[in-house]
Write a protein that holds these residues in place. Structure first.
Motif, short mmCIF file in Angstrom:
data_model
loop_
_atom_site.label_atom_id
_atom_site.label_comp_id
_atom_site.label_asym_id
_atom_site.label_seq_id
_atom_site.Cartn_x
_atom_site.Cartn_y
_atom_site.Cartn_z
N ASP A 35 -9.18 -54.94 -48.31
CA ASP A 35 -7.96 -54.26 -48.79
C ASP A 35 -8.32 -52.89 -49.35
OD1 ASP A 35 -6.20 -56.43 -48.20
OD2 ASP A 35 -6.95 -57.46 -49.98
N TRP A 36 -9.36 -52.84 -50.19
CA TRP A 36 -9.80 -51.54 -50.73
C TRP A 36 -10.21 -50.60 -49.59
CZ3 TRP A 36 -9.29 -49.60 -55.49
CH2 TRP A 36 -9.04 -50.48 -56.54
N LYS A 37 -10.92 -51.16 -48.60
CA LYS A 37 -11.38 -50.35 -47.46
C LYS A 37 -10.17 -49.72 -46.76
CE LYS A 37 -14.67 -50.93 -43.67
NZ LYS A 37 -13.98 -50.99 -42.41
N HIS A 38 -9.11 -50.51 -46.59
CA HIS A 38 -7.93 -49.98 -45.90
C HIS A 38 -7.35 -48.79 -46.67
CE1 HIS A 38 -4.69 -50.33 -42.91
NE2 HIS A 38 -3.96 -49.78 -43.87
N PHE A 39 -7.20 -48.93 -47.96
CA PHE A 39 -6.66 -47.82 -48.77
C PHE A 39 -7.57 -46.59 -48.71
CE2 PHE A 39 -4.15 -51.14 -50.93
CZ PHE A 39 -2.92 -50.51 -50.93
N ILE A 40 -8.89 -46.84 -48.79
CA ILE A 40 -9.83 -45.72 -48.82
C ILE A 40 -9.85 -44.99 -47.47
CG2 ILE A 40 -12.32 -45.20 -48.92
CD1 ILE A 40 -12.43 -47.36 -51.22
N GLU A 41 -9.83 -45.77 -46.38
CA GLU A 41 -9.95 -45.14 -45.06
C GLU A 41 -8.63 -44.62 -44.52
OE1 GLU A 41 -13.88 -47.44 -43.38
OE2 GLU A 41 -11.93 -48.05 -42.60
N ARG A 42 -7.53 -45.28 -44.84
CA ARG A 42 -6.23 -44.91 -44.26
C ARG A 42 -5.38 -44.08 -45.19
NH1 ARG A 42 -5.58 -45.68 -38.81
NH2 ARG A 42 -7.13 -47.22 -38.22
N GLY A 43 -5.72 -44.10 -46.48
CA GLY A 43 -4.92 -43.35 -47.45
C GLY A 43 -5.82 -42.46 -48.28
N GLU A 44 -5.32 -42.07 -49.43
CA GLU A 44 -6.13 -41.30 -50.37
C GLU A 44 -6.22 -42.13 -51.65
OE1 GLU A 44 -5.94 -36.77 -51.85
OE2 GLU A 44 -5.24 -37.14 -49.80
N THR A 45 -7.43 -42.58 -51.94
CA THR A 45 -7.63 -43.47 -53.09
C THR A 45 -8.39 -42.70 -54.15
OG1 THR A 45 -7.63 -45.32 -51.58
CG2 THR A 45 -8.48 -45.75 -53.77
N ILE A 46 -7.86 -42.71 -55.36
CA ILE A 46 -8.41 -41.86 -56.42
C ILE A 46 -8.75 -42.72 -57.64
CG2 ILE A 46 -7.27 -39.73 -55.67
CD1 ILE A 46 -5.02 -40.29 -57.64
N GLY A 47 -9.55 -42.13 -58.54
CA GLY A 47 -9.91 -42.89 -59.72
C GLY A 47 -10.43 -41.99 -60.82
N VAL A 48 -10.73 -42.62 -61.94
CA VAL A 48 -11.30 -41.92 -63.11
C VAL A 48 -12.50 -42.74 -63.56
CG1 VAL A 48 -10.85 -41.34 -65.54
CG2 VAL A 48 -9.08 -40.92 -63.84
N CYS A 49 -13.61 -42.03 -63.91
CA CYS A 49 -14.82 -42.72 -64.38
C CYS A 49 -15.07 -42.38 -65.85
CB CYS A 49 -16.04 -42.27 -63.57
SG CYS A 49 -15.92 -42.72 -61.84
N ASP A 50 -15.73 -43.28 -66.57
CA ASP A 50 -16.09 -42.99 -67.97
C ASP A 50 -17.38 -42.16 -67.99
OD1 ASP A 50 -18.20 -44.73 -67.59
OD2 ASP A 50 -17.42 -46.30 -68.92
N ALA A 51 -17.89 -41.87 -69.18
CA ALA A 51 -19.06 -40.99 -69.32
C ALA A 51 -20.29 -41.59 -68.64
CB ALA A 51 -19.34 -40.75 -70.80
N ASP A 52 -20.31 -42.92 -68.48
CA ASP A 52 -21.46 -43.55 -67.81
C ASP A 52 -21.28 -43.66 -66.30
OD1 ASP A 52 -22.61 -43.98 -70.30
OD2 ASP A 52 -21.52 -45.88 -70.56
N GLY A 53 -20.18 -43.11 -65.79
CA GLY A 53 -19.94 -43.16 -64.34
C GLY A 53 -19.27 -44.43 -63.88
N ARG A 54 -18.83 -45.29 -64.81
CA ARG A 54 -18.16 -46.54 -64.43
C ARG A 54 -16.71 -46.24 -64.08
NH1 ARG A 54 -15.43 -51.23 -67.57
NH2 ARG A 54 -15.18 -49.65 -69.16
N LEU A 55 -16.25 -46.77 -62.94
CA LEU A 55 -14.86 -46.58 -62.53
C LEU A 55 -13.97 -47.36 -63.51
CD1 LEU A 55 -13.02 -45.35 -60.23
CD2 LEU A 55 -13.08 -47.66 -59.22
N ILE A 56 -13.07 -46.64 -64.21
CA ILE A 56 -12.24 -47.32 -65.20
C ILE A 56 -10.75 -47.35 -64.80
CG2 ILE A 56 -13.76 -46.99 -67.20
CD1 ILE A 56 -11.21 -44.70 -67.57
#
Ligand SMILES: CC(C)(COP(=O)(O)OP(=O)(O)OC[C@H]1O[C@@H](n2cnc3c(N)ncnc32)[C@H](O)[C@@H]1OP(=O)(O)O)[C@@H](O)C(=O)NCCC(=O)NCCS
Length: 279
Positions: A35-56
């Protein structure tokens, strides 16, 4: 300015699938890596990371072939909530879709709805997630995949009921290990696919509630294990049948569109959505 306004929004790639899974799993959601792959490949999937680089936090804009696109995977890890992060991410997804002349549409959880009404989204209809809990291992005992002529009919039925064409999504579901689809001539179809916690049944498209009920009976008879099916609240006969079969309502969602309360497509033919992340 709060700290979260300074955190850059990044575009996610397939390397972020496991980090995305950590967010959806934390929320108890049913999505799998595909499901994540579909969004990433077919759409535009965005996010925010904390200071340690963890996707939050995450959100995705998925364009469909029609007049709207979907916003899905809106997730903020528990200790970063109520700082405006979801609002920023959804604003960005809205801009992505509007730049393609697509109306942003989404399926909101109760928590999500509180964010989206502030942004101008209006409810179109509501649906319930019905759950059959079972300790059996998730499996579909009779896998069927429509042949090409039937697949075209399935894609047309989906587009008419949903309101936009999404052949890439339907083909992706059907190509996955353990997915199955049954059809009712050119009039309707029902798909089931594997999820993280449960099999996900849907979409279910038919020309009548009786026809949809027959499709659901046939589809669910081939399944073992926990199943989720997301059914619009207007379908009371289906709700009564699911309840008789031991299904219970786990939670409810609202289909919402930016500045529009009239549903897209043909709600009279839509008996189960594909899933709240895809519509
Ligand atoms: C829903 C969710 C994404 C919201 O993320 P968030 O970053 O906390 O949202 P925001 O900070 O942008 O919220 C903006 C506004 O929405 C409203 N809001 C957000 N969450 C709320 C809640 N639980 N109760 C009441 N109002 C809420 C508030 O008005 C908030 O502004 P305020 O905090 O200044 O009052 C987050 O709670 C989450 O990940 N929940 C679990 C997964 C989920 O349900 N996702 C939504 C899918 S549709």
């Amino acid at each position: 300015m709060g700290i979260s306004e300074n955190m850059p929004i990044v575009r996610l790639t397939v390397k972020d699938i496991q980090a995305g899974m950590a967010l959806s799993t934390e929320a108890g959601w049913n999505q799998v890596a595909d499901d994540w792959k579909h969004f990433i490949e077919r759409g535009e999937t965005i996010g925010v990371c904390d200071a340690d680089g963890r996707l939050i936090a995450s959100a995705a804009a998925l364009p469909y072939d029609g007049s709207f696109g979907f916003v899905g995977m809106v997730l903020v890890t528990a200790d970063w909530r109520r700082r405006g992060i979801a609002t920023r991410l959804v604003d960005r997804c809205m801009a992505i879709l509007r730049s393609r002349n697509l109306t942003p549409v989404l399926d909101a959880t109760a928590d999500g709805e509180k964010v989206y009404v502030n942004q101008g989204f209006q409810p179109q209809f509501r649906f319930d997630r019905w759950q059959r809990e079972s300790s059996d291992i998730q499996s579909v005992v009779e896998i069927t995949t429509p042949e090409p002529a039937r697949l075209d009919a399935l894609l047309s039925c989906d587009a008419e009921a949903f309101g936009a064409r999404r052949p890439a999504l339907m083909r992706d579901f059907l190509a996955r290990d353990g997915s199955s689809a049954i059809t009712d001539g050119a009039d309707g179809f029902a798909i089931v696919r594997r999820g993280r916690r449960a099999l996900q049944a849907g979409p279910v498209v038919a020309t009548s509630e009786t026809g949809a009920l027959e499709l659901m009976k046939r589809l669910l008879a081939t399944t073992r294990g926990t199943v989720f099916i997301d059914v619009p609240q207007i379908w009371s006969k289906i709700g009564a049948w699911l309840s008789d079969q031991g299904f219970t309502i786990q939670r409810s969602f609202a289909r919402m569109a930016l500045g529009r309360s009239e549903a897209f497509g043909n709600p009279k033919h839509l008996f189960s959505v594909a899933g709240p992340e895809f519509g």
